[in-house]
Design an enzyme around this catalytic site. Structure first.
Site, PDB file in Angstrom:
ATOM      1  N   ARG A  38       5.596  18.677  24.280  1.00 52.56           N
ATOM      2  CA  ARG A  38       5.576  18.850  22.827  1.00 52.56           C
ATOM      3  C   ARG A  38       4.834  17.741  22.096  1.00 52.56           C
ATOM      4  O   ARG A  38       3.925  17.988  21.333  1.00 52.56           O
ATOM      5  CB  ARG A  38       7.005  18.913  22.277  1.00 52.56           C
ATOM      6  CG  ARG A  38       7.790  20.131  22.717  1.00 52.56           C
ATOM      7  CD  ARG A  38       9.087  20.236  21.943  1.00 52.56           C
ATOM      8  NE  ARG A  38       9.947  21.295  22.455  1.00 52.56           N
ATOM      9  CZ  ARG A  38      11.100  21.636  21.907  1.00 52.56           C
ATOM     10  NH1 ARG A  38      11.547  21.000  20.848  1.00 52.56           N
ATOM     11  NH2 ARG A  38      11.837  22.605  22.417  1.00 52.56           N
ATOM     12  N   HIS A  84       3.677  30.771  24.403  1.00 55.17           N
ATOM     13  CA  HIS A  84       4.468  29.725  23.744  1.00 55.17           C
ATOM     14  C   HIS A  84       5.793  30.303  23.249  1.00 55.17           C
ATOM     15  O   HIS A  84       5.861  30.886  22.158  1.00 55.17           O
ATOM     16  CB  HIS A  84       3.673  29.147  22.571  1.00 55.17           C
ATOM     17  CG  HIS A  84       4.157  27.809  22.098  1.00 55.17           C
ATOM     18  ND1 HIS A  84       4.057  26.673  22.869  1.00 55.17           N
ATOM     19  CD2 HIS A  84       4.742  27.418  20.940  1.00 55.17           C
ATOM     20  CE1 HIS A  84       4.539  25.635  22.191  1.00 55.17           C
ATOM     21  NE2 HIS A  84       4.966  26.064  21.022  1.00 55.17           N
ATOM     22  N   TYR A 128      -1.555  37.111   5.502  1.00 56.02           N
ATOM     23  CA  TYR A 128      -2.664  37.134   4.547  1.00 56.02           C
ATOM     24  C   TYR A 128      -3.918  36.433   5.071  1.00 56.02           C
ATOM     25  O   TYR A 128      -5.028  36.750   4.652  1.00 56.02           O
ATOM     26  CB  TYR A 128      -2.251  36.456   3.231  1.00 56.02           C
ATOM     27  CG  TYR A 128      -1.097  37.130   2.532  1.00 56.02           C
ATOM     28  CD1 TYR A 128      -1.179  38.456   2.109  1.00 56.02           C
ATOM     29  CD2 TYR A 128       0.083  36.440   2.292  1.00 56.02           C
ATOM     30  CE1 TYR A 128      -0.115  39.068   1.469  1.00 56.02           C
ATOM     31  CE2 TYR A 128       1.147  37.039   1.651  1.00 56.02           C
ATOM     32  CZ  TYR A 128       1.047  38.358   1.244  1.00 56.02           C
ATOM     33  OH  TYR A 128       2.089  38.975   0.610  1.00 56.02           O
TER      34      TYR A 128
END
Length: 749
Positions: A38, A84, A128
């Site tokens: 991470r 993921h 969007y």
């Protein structure tokens, strides 16, 4: 006591072990997972797993720079479903950052739509926005399908993902990285890719090059938002040597004349990772709280480019002085911490310097080159094998046609007739008759010769370390042409300069009108400043239950020093004290002062003056007042004290010191026996069997000593010499008539 038994047939589900060992092992596993999966980037491609998976998924979706953009929601879904197994918002946040030109020095994603801005506004929802790979990402992915890197199974084992990307340029330092793991963190500033490549080429020519040699090319960080780096070169060299340090970066500004002798400051670039809206709010707050005495107004006139307008309070203020004061007070100057903590090729975390990071990248590029060469060699060998078979078919075309038309097992017959392999026979059988008819011997031989030459060159390269390193350099030079300084993307944005040596404090003081005031501090800690001199303190009003503690004459240009019983000094500007129209403000809201800590002395600073500091334990020293100044809320620890605390802070106005303890004994010794120190415990003034220091007096031996009785009358003390002795001795009992409070002056005189 209830006994829990395991379910029937599942005895292994209960493990008998100490809780501390179980927690330790599981926490260690969690920590390692956080570090490697991470928080820390890989030194080879400079990416964390989530970024690597986003780029690889987009590459698999064929979202190349010349392709049409796709909805980010589509990309996020692909990444989450295939590679993921974490939240969609975390993946989208990572994707958005890769597309922000103010966050990434070389954006890896080309975003269309609202991807946030430098003001700190968030990106639009993923449904969007649209995205595709940027040209820089293609350089990182080049060769990914040519066995250039290792692959590993995905989280569900149904697919594979790359362990690292081929990385055509040193992305770790080019784009930088930041992250917090368990017990460690990383913070890497972005750099100019062309400068990094030049440093790599230097290492290829001279592997023994030092960090100083590399800094002839890598001058320092190159932030996406530009700015002016004012970090000294010696400090940068140490940072690049050790991999730890920091970089001071300031806003870029210029002066604009507005006519009639007035001007305004225009800020066009702000420090990296500083949100413009927060910066404007901070500057406005400094004006409102009167902490920025030289700044009159701030306006944000930004459109696509940054344009912050700062107006000085007076046209007599020099622009450099104004900006230096704002650099001290605001985020117009920030310090970017450097901690190049990364994962090496084996996945081990560690801090690397500039040279180590570049060497690790070059070794990765060499491995990618060799693996791509082997992959290409295998392709060439397979093609040459087929061409050999096609050439045989062309030379024996009539027989091949006959076998195909009339034999029941043409494949076996072709193998037996012309000594072909199964692959060659399959290729001949898969060739259409009309294509066989058009095949020309010269064309086959030409392709065969070209591939044979390429095969020989690959074999030569794979057998020569020197040639491999040379080809690594050739590849980096090609990349430099794409990201070089002559391109819009590659041109250096951050510049270097030295911070000017100006004194903004002196300029601020010059702006303050010099007027006499009286500082009023109550016993409960309420402070205020009355204009002029307070003739009659009895007329002062306080809150119920409160009364006067200190009445100090000063001027608005003075620095007010406050000495507390815990040995700390605090500093306040007299011009910033609240007005005496009301009861003032609590001092403890202006300073980090605990309720249990008392105030011993309040006085205006006089340059060149000295003070005698002493603790209740009977230790003390001489302090130059300049050492007491500190505008921090937490003050400055000057006198080291024990639980009894500090006892006094007296001006040094003579050559003798008289001290008296709780036991009523007085000792007089020369002031010269006390050391002058900036801070510390000091030396012993007087010995006590019990109790401690009560009071002290500094006087001139030529003028003689005296004390003040509770009625305020001065009593001469001509025989003071009888109490003279060696410092740290016990002293003698006070003379007759000495105040019963055992003080040379009343406590609040």
């Amino acid at each position: 006591m209830t006994v829990h038994t395991p379910p029937p047939g599942e005895p292994d589900r209960i493990i008998d072990e100490p809780l501390s060992e179980a927690l330790s092992r599981r926490y260690l596993a969690y920590a390692l997972s956080t570090i490697t999966n991470r928080a820390l980037p890989d030194v080879r491609d400079g990416l964390k797993p989530v970024h690597r998976r986003v780029l690889y998924a987009m590459n698999q979706m064929r979202l190349n720079p010349d392709a049409a953009a796709r909805k980010c929601a589509k990309v996020v879904g692909e990444v989450m479903g295939q590679y993921h197994p974490h939240g969609d918002q975390a993946i989208y946040d990572a994707l958005v950052r890769l597309a922000q030109d103010f966050a990434q020095r070389y954006p890896l994603v080309n975003g269309q739509g609202n991807f946030g801005n430098i003001d700190g506004d968030n990106a639009a929802a993923m449904r969007y926005t649209e995205c595709k790979l940027a040209p820089a990402a293609q350089l990182l992915l080049e060769g990914i399908d040519e066995d250039a890197v290792d692959f590993r199974p995905t989280y569900d084992g149904e697919d594979e993902e790359p362990v690292v990307l081929p990385a055509g340029f040193p992305n770790l330092l080019a784009n930088g990285s930041s992250g917090i793991a368990v017990g460690m963190a990383t913070s890497i500033p972005p750099h100019n890719a062309a400068e990094l490549i030049d440093a790599c080429l230097l290492l290829l020519d001279n592997p023994d090059a030092t960090t100083a040699d590399l800094m002839a090319h890598v001058q320092g960080p190159d932030f996406p938002t530009g700015g002016v780096i004012v970090e000294p070169r010696a400090s940068l060299l140490e940072t690049y040597e050790t991999g730890r340090g920091g970089v001071r970066v300031r806003a870029a500004w210029s002066r604009e004349d507005t006519g009639r002798g007035t001007y305004q400051i225009v800020v066009t670039e702000i420090p990296y990772q500083v949100k413009k809206a927060d910066l404007v709010e901070q500057l406005a707050g400094l004006i409102e709280t009167k902490k920025a005495a030289l700044l009159g107004d701030v306006r944000d006139e930004s459109a696509e480019d940054v344009r912050l307008v700062l107006e000085p309070k007076s046209r007599n203020v020099e622009p450099e002085v104004l900006m230096e004061s704002l650099f001290r007070l605001s985020a117009l100057e920030s310090r970017f911490p450097v901690n190049i903590n990364v994962l090496d090729a084996r996945g081990t975390p560690g801090v690397m310097g500039l040279k180590q990071a570049l060497v690790a990248f070059l070794e990765h590029r060499r491995e990618v080159l060799v693996r791509r060469g082997r992959h290409r060699l295998a392709k060439i060998e397979a093609r040459l094998h087929i061409l050999d078979g096609l050439l045989i078919a062309f030379l024996n075309l009539d027989e091949v046609i006959r076998i195909v038309r009339y034999e029941d097992e043409p494949k076996a017959k072709l193998i037996a007739a012309f000594e072909l392999t199964e692959i060659q026979a399959e290729a001949i059988l898969n060739t259409r008759l009309r294509q066989l008819a058009r095949l020309e011997e010269m064309e086959i031989r030409r392709e065969h010769a070209e591939l044979s030459q390429e095969r020989d060159e690959l074999l030569k390269m794979l057998g020569s370390d020197k040639l491999q390193w040379r080809l690594v350099g050739v590849g980096l030079k090609d990349v430099r042409g794409v990201l070089g300084p002559e391109t819009t993307l590659g041109k250096r944005r951050s510049i270097f300069a030295e911070a000017p040596t100006v004194d903004p404090d002196a300029a601020i003081e010059a702006m303050v009108v010099r007027e006499p005031i009286t500082v009023i501090l109550s016993e409960r800690g309420w402070i205020r400043a009355a204009k002029g001199k307070v003739e009659d303190p009895s007329e002062l009003k306080f809150k119920e239950g409160d009364k006067l503690a200190f009445l100090v004459p000063a001027e608005t240009t003075d620095k007010l020093l406050i000495f507390a019983t815990d040995g700390r000094f605090f500093t306040l500007g007299c011009d910033k004290l609240p007005s005496a129209r009301g009861h003032g403000e609590p001092l403890r809201l202006m300073l980090d002062l605990d309720d249990k800590v008392g105030i011993l002395a309040v006085f205006p600073h006089k340059p060149g003056s000295k003070r005698l500091l002493a603790s209740r334990a009977g230790y003390g020293f001489i302090l130059p007042e300049e050492e007491a100044i500190a505008f921090r809320r937490a003050g400055k620890q000057v006198l080291n004290v024990d639980a009894k605390g500090a006892a006094l802070c007296l001006p040094v106005t003579g050559d003798q010191v008289a001290v008296i303890g709780d036991n009523g004994k007085i000792l007089i010794f020369p002031l010269s026996e006390l050391p002058e120190m900036p801070r510390g415990k000091g030396v012993k003034l007087q010995s006590y069997r019990e109790g401690g220091l009560r009071d002290a007096l500094v006087f001139d031996s030529a003028e003689g000593a005296s004390w003040i009785d509770p009625a305020g009358r001065t009593r001469a003390w001509p025989e003071w010499g009888q109490w003279a002795g060696r410092r740290a001795s016990a002293g003698k009992v006070a003379p007759k008539g000495f105040p019963a409070g055992k003080r040379f002056k009343p406590k609040q005189a």
